[in-house]
Design an enzyme around this catalytic site. Structure first.
Site, PDB file in Angstrom:
ATOM      1  N   ASP A   1     -55.632  11.441 129.594  1.00  0.00           N
ATOM      2  CA  ASP A   1     -57.005  11.069 129.952  1.00  0.00           C
ATOM      3  C   ASP A   1     -57.216   9.566 129.884  1.00  0.00           C
ATOM      4  O   ASP A   1     -58.268   9.100 129.446  1.00  0.00           O
ATOM      5  CB  ASP A   1     -58.012  11.805 129.062  1.00  0.00           C
ATOM      6  CG  ASP A   1     -59.375  11.938 129.732  1.00  0.00           C
ATOM      7  OD1 ASP A   1     -59.463  11.723 130.960  1.00  0.00           O
ATOM      8  OD2 ASP A   1     -60.360  12.245 129.040  1.00  0.00           O
TER       9      ASP A   1
ATOM     10  N   LYS B   1     -58.334   6.132 130.844  1.00  0.00           N
ATOM     11  CA  LYS B   1     -59.400   5.542 131.675  1.00  0.00           C
ATOM     12  C   LYS B   1     -60.161   4.569 130.777  1.00  0.00           C
ATOM     13  O   LYS B   1     -60.098   4.670 129.540  1.00  0.00           O
ATOM     14  CB  LYS B   1     -60.339   6.616 132.237  1.00  0.00           C
ATOM     15  CG  LYS B   1     -60.986   7.501 131.196  1.00  0.00           C
ATOM     16  CD  LYS B   1     -61.921   8.497 131.856  1.00  0.00           C
ATOM     17  CE  LYS B   1     -62.459   9.494 130.863  1.00  0.00           C
ATOM     18  NZ  LYS B   1     -63.395  10.448 131.443  1.00  0.00           N
TER      19      LYS B   1
ATOM     20  N   ASN C   1     -62.158   5.571 127.643  1.00  0.00           N
ATOM     21  CA  ASN C   1     -61.474   6.062 126.437  1.00  0.00           C
ATOM     22  C   ASN C   1     -60.738   4.961 125.689  1.00  0.00           C
ATOM     23  O   ASN C   1     -59.917   5.245 124.813  1.00  0.00           O
ATOM     24  CB  ASN C   1     -60.503   7.191 126.800  1.00  0.00           C
ATOM     25  CG  ASN C   1     -61.241   8.474 127.105  1.00  0.00           C
ATOM     26  OD1 ASN C   1     -62.412   8.610 126.742  1.00  0.00           O
ATOM     27  ND2 ASN C   1     -60.574   9.401 127.759  1.00  0.00           N
TER      28      ASN C   1
ATOM     29  N   ASP D   1     -60.341   9.711 122.003  1.00  0.00           N
ATOM     30  CA  ASP D   1     -60.559  10.966 122.718  1.00  0.00           C
ATOM     31  C   ASP D   1     -59.246  11.637 123.137  1.00  0.00           C
ATOM     32  O   ASP D   1     -58.782  11.485 124.263  1.00  0.00           O
ATOM     33  CB  ASP D   1     -61.481  10.779 123.931  1.00  0.00           C
ATOM     34  CG  ASP D   1     -62.106  12.114 124.321  1.00  0.00           C
ATOM     35  OD1 ASP D   1     -61.549  13.161 123.931  1.00  0.00           O
ATOM     36  OD2 ASP D   1     -63.143  12.118 124.999  1.00  0.00           O
TER      37      ASP D   1
ATOM     38  N   THR E   1     -59.440  12.986 134.644  1.00  0.00           N
ATOM     39  CA  THR E   1     -60.577  12.439 135.369  1.00  0.00           C
ATOM     40  C   THR E   1     -60.114  12.139 136.795  1.00  0.00           C
ATOM     41  O   THR E   1     -59.064  11.516 136.960  1.00  0.00           O
ATOM     42  CB  THR E   1     -61.055  11.159 134.660  1.00  0.00           C
ATOM     43  OG1 THR E   1     -61.388  11.523 133.314  1.00  0.00           O
ATOM     44  CG2 THR E   1     -62.255  10.541 135.334  1.00  0.00           C
TER      45      THR E   1
END
Ligand code: ADE
Length: 311
Positions: free
Chosen positions: A163, A165, A168, A181, A198
């Site tokens: 994840d 991005k 985060n 996260d 995402t």
């Protein structure tokens, strides 16, 4: 911290890592041990609070303030996220790296799971990037290098993060990034098939349900590098399906201002063939560290946090 056995854990209908009870019984913490100072973020099934531990109130604030992730059990079950939450707790409780958020303790009551993490005060990289529009190559290199070290560390334990991005990535008091996260993180020997992440940051093999592994994190590094240098991600559309289509077509628009070495690095990360993707070939992550775009980076000093942003 004091041990109080009066945690509200009676009548727990849902099994959250019961065999492990990783931190719960050992920490003996409960919600009322903390003052809530504010909300740091909200998510689909929980929020992150800024809290202060009461009985260490005389400590410097950096030692008694924490980020507390509160996850509502009914929502976790309703959204079928029990496995993800357990994986997040399990993985975060076992890793320790300068560029990964620390998890100090977890506990639960009948309503919620609580994850007590280091408070990272500088906010999300996302906010800083939108404010600055884009970062210089030196700033981008500094941030990307820290993320590469964090992913290299996680991958060495067969943990894929899944994840990556700017939302985060949190900035700590000294300007270093901390990955947070771990809701989609997973331990995998080879590949896994769950669609998560995402849209803008998904590798083609995730979209095509081909099975994905560590290489998907390196793809996301390419997306992140582009977004930091350009100000928006390389594959962008109004709808997730439009984004998926663009990712699969694979056309990348290169702003004229972007130099060839940066393009070369991003292209190498964004190779649709994961067997030929930078970080996922025979040289593994060492190939990334050796890429000429990172020339001059002292990776060991960086991991010891001896290098400052932009230098
Ligand atoms: N938002 C989410 N996690 C956080 C943390 N650990 N520190 C500060 N803000 C956060």
């Amino acid at each position: 911290m004091e041990v109080d056995r009066d945690t509200a854990t009676a009548q727990r209908p849902i099994r959250f890592l019961e065999d492990e009870q990783v931190h719960l019984q050992r920490s003996g913490l409960k919600l009322s041990d903390f003052d809530v100072r504010g909300t740091l973020g909200t998510g689909t099934f929980g929020r992150v609070l800024l809290v202060r531990h009461r009985t260490s109130a005389s400590y410097p604030s950096s030692q008694n303030h924490f980020a507390m992730k509160v996850l509502r059990k009914t929502e976790i079950v309703r959204l079928r996220q029990v496995e993800h939450v357990n994986a997040e707790r399990y993985i975060l409780s076992r890793v320790s790296h300068p560029f990964v958020v620390d998890l100090f303790a977890t506990f639960q009551d009948s309503l919620n799971i609580y994850m007590l993490m280091s408070y990272v005060p500088g906010g999300e990289l996302f906010t800083h990037l939108r404010r600055a529009r884009r970062f210089t190559p030196d700033v981008t290199r500094f941030y990307l290098a820290t993320i590469i070290l964090a992913l290299k560390y996680l991958h060495s334990f067969n943990i894929i993060y899944r994840d990556l991005k700017p939302e985060n990535l949190l900035l700590d008091a000294r300007g270093y990034l901390r990955l947070t996260d771990f809701g989609f993180a997973k331990i995998v020997d080879d590949r896994t098939w769950t669609l998560c992440g995402t849209p803008e940051y998904l590798a083609p093999e995730i979209i095509q349900s081909d099975g994905h592994g560590k290489a998907a994190d390196w793809w996301a590094c390419g997306v992140l590098c582009y977004e930091m240098l350009v100000g928006y991600p390389p594959f962008f559309d109004e709808s997730p399906y439009g984004i998926y289509e663009k990712i699969l077509v694979g056309h990348i628009h290169w702003p004229r201002t972007m130099d060839h070495l940066s393009r070369d690095l991003i292209r190498a990360f964004l190779n649709p063939d994961r067997t030929k993707r930078l970080g996922n070939m025979n040289g593994g992550s060492q190939d990334i560290l050796d890429h000429p775009w990172f020339r001059g980076v002292d990776w060991d000093a960086l991991e010891r946090r001896e290098i400052n942003v932009g230098t």
